[in-house]
Each structure stands twice: as C-alpha cells, then as structure tokens.
Write a protein that holds these residues in place. Structure first.
Motif, PDB file in Angstrom:
ATOM      1  N   TYR A 164       0.854  -1.115   0.095  1.00  0.00           N
ATOM      2  CA  TYR A 164       0.059  -0.050   0.016  1.00  0.00           C
ATOM      3  C   TYR A 164       0.994   1.416  -0.143  1.00  0.00           C
ATOM      4  O   TYR A 164       2.122   1.096   0.263  1.00  0.00           O
ATOM      5  N   GLU A 165       0.525   2.287  -0.417  1.00  0.00           N
ATOM      6  CA  GLU A 165       1.023   3.758  -0.378  1.00  0.00           C
ATOM      7  C   GLU A 165      -0.080   4.766  -0.433  1.00  0.00           C
ATOM      8  O   GLU A 165      -1.091   4.736  -0.833  1.00  0.00           O
ATOM      9  N   VAL A 166       0.315   5.907   0.069  1.00  0.00           N
ATOM     10  CA  VAL A 166      -0.392   6.862   0.195  1.00  0.00           C
ATOM     11  C   VAL A 166      -0.309   7.721  -1.187  1.00  0.00           C
ATOM     12  O   VAL A 166       0.950   8.125  -1.604  1.00  0.00           O
ATOM     13  N   VAL A 167      -1.258   8.211  -1.779  1.00  0.00           N
ATOM     14  CA  VAL A 167      -1.049   8.936  -2.904  1.00  0.00           C
ATOM     15  C   VAL A 167      -1.749  10.450  -2.768  1.00  0.00           C
ATOM     16  O   VAL A 167      -3.063  10.316  -2.395  1.00  0.00           O
ATOM     17  N   ARG A 168      -1.065  11.496  -3.452  1.00  0.00           N
ATOM     18  CA  ARG A 168      -1.795  12.846  -3.464  1.00  0.00           C
ATOM     19  C   ARG A 168      -1.230  13.579  -4.589  1.00  0.00           C
ATOM     20  O   ARG A 168       0.058  13.334  -5.196  1.00  0.00           O
ATOM     21  N   GLY A 169      -2.207  14.151  -5.192  1.00  0.00           N
ATOM     22  CA  GLY A 169      -1.950  14.724  -6.479  1.00  0.00           C
ATOM     23  C   GLY A 169      -2.935  14.633  -7.528  1.00  0.00           C
ATOM     24  O   GLY A 169      -3.631  13.676  -7.314  1.00  0.00           O
ATOM     25  N   GLN A 170      -3.021  15.659  -8.553  1.00  0.00           N
ATOM     26  CA  GLN A 170      -3.933  15.419  -9.627  1.00  0.00           C
ATOM     27  C   GLN A 170      -5.341  14.918  -9.031  1.00  0.00           C
ATOM     28  O   GLN A 170      -6.155  14.431  -9.810  1.00  0.00           O
ATOM     29  N   GLY A 171      -5.755  15.910  -8.195  1.00  0.00           N
ATOM     30  CA  GLY A 171      -7.101  15.702  -7.760  1.00  0.00           C
ATOM     31  C   GLY A 171      -7.474  14.376  -7.132  1.00  0.00           C
ATOM     32  O   GLY A 171      -8.772  14.159  -6.751  1.00  0.00           O
ATOM     33  N   PHE A 172      -6.402  13.546  -6.428  1.00  0.00           N
ATOM     34  CA  PHE A 172      -6.758  12.465  -5.996  1.00  0.00           C
ATOM     35  C   PHE A 172      -5.904  12.449  -4.749  1.00  0.00           C
ATOM     36  O   PHE A 172      -4.674  12.465  -4.665  1.00  0.00           O
ATOM     37  N   VAL A 173      -6.643  12.220  -3.628  1.00  0.00           N
ATOM     38  CA  VAL A 173      -6.093  12.028  -2.299  1.00  0.00           C
ATOM     39  C   VAL A 173      -6.615  10.690  -1.647  1.00  0.00           C
ATOM     40  O   VAL A 173      -7.748  10.537  -1.535  1.00  0.00           O
TER      41      VAL A 173
END
Length: 201
Positions: A164-173
């Motif tokens: 798993y990973e945390v993803v932030r950016g391009q309107g996606f959190v």
C-alpha cells in the motif's frame, strides 16, 4: 407488579447494562503518559496522532489474544482521548507485532484514516501458507476514526505480495493498494467529499 411488566424491566436492564458497563470499563490514561508520547521524536511532515496502547497506557507494540487494546489520540486532552473498538480488537487472534503507521494518516473533515499493520513469524500460525521461503505473516488494515469511534474500512491492505502507499496529487488523495502475481491488481481508495470510495485502477 405483573409478570409482563417485570419481564419488560428485566429486558431493559439486560439491554442497557452492557452499554453502561462498557463506559465504566474504559480505562483512564494519565496526562503524564500522554505527554511522554507527545515528547517522542516527531517528523515534521507527519507527526504522530494515534498510538495503540494497553489498558495501563503502555505502548502496545506486541498484542496477544484476549489482550484488550485501545487507540490513544495524543493530540487531545486525556479526558476524551481513548477509543475502543471491538471490531479492531477482534483482529488480534494470536501474538502480533502491531503499529499504527503514522505516515498513512489522512484527515477529511471530522474523519481520520490510518493504516494498522500487524506481523508475526509464520510458525506462530500453523495454517498460514507462506508467500515465499522464510516469509512471515503480514497484514494491514485501513481504519476510519471519527467522533471517538473507530472501524475497519478494509482488510485488504496487506498480505502476500500486497503493498500500500499514500497518494496525493492530480485531484486524488487516498491510498493505492497493489497486489502482484499472476493476475496483478491495483485498487485505489479515494477520499471524495465525506466518503471514501474505491475503484480498480
């Protein structure tokens, strides 16, 4: 007093008593203990908010079957900082090393999302099928915490070949969960408005 009336009162007591006793059973964690947790080295990017503790307030690094654990919110006053969840407690079905992964904390309004990881040697579970030689048993669960309550949102964040990973950016959190193997699959858990929704990538 009629038998029917007596039965009604006994039924009411039977239903309400567990709720009353549950509130009384919640241990009190001293402010001194909370201060010690706050004093631990904290990364500026993602300071710690939740700690898994034993009833006496000690850090629950290792948990065992029938050993109650609590989530301690170290950013609030000690009078209302302890959370108990039967659902989370039921996850501990043997000796595990556990950790609330502070790097995965995401907040949305009054709701916090964070990942709880669990691991143990494969020999501690005779029924566990190893993913690879010498590989232990790893699990990861996504928790949602709001208004002093915690629940398990997903049990599919860890396991054989699953990351798993945390993803932030391009309107996606949110989070991305990748499962490798013959049929690789990527799931995204996205925070949208007041909800967390998932979809295949």
């Amino acid at each position: 007093m009629s038998i029917r009336s007596l039965k009604s009162k006994l039924f009411f007591i039977f239903i309400c008593f567990p709720l009353i006793s549950f509130g009384r059973d919640l241990p009190k964690i001293s402010e001194e203990i909370v201060v010690r947790y706050r004093a631990r080295p904290q990364p500026e990017s993602q300071p710690e908010k939740y700690v898994l503790v034993h009833p006496d307030g000690s850090w629950a690094v290792n948990v065992k079957l029938n050993d109650p654990t609590y989530l301690l919110n170290i950013r609030t006053e000690s009078a209302d900082n302890l959370i108990y969840s039967r659902e989370i407690d039921s996850l501990f079905k043997g000796d595990f090393s556990v950790l609330v992964d502070r790097e995965t904390l995401l907040s949305n309004g009054k709701t916090d999302y964070v990942i709880l990881t669990m691991s143990r040697p494969a020999e501690n579970n005779p029924r566990y099928e190893r993913c690879a030689p010498n590989m232990g048993e790893d699990r990861a669960y996504l928790l949602a915490i709001s208004d002093g309550k915690a629940r398990v949102v997903s049990k599919k964040f860890g396991g054989c070949s699953r990351e798993y990973e945390v993803v932030r950016g391009q309107g996606f959190v949110g989070y991305r969960v990748t499962e490798r193997g013959e049929n690789p699959e990527i799931l995204r858990y996205m925070i949208r408005g007041d909800s967390l929704v998932w979809e295949r990538e």
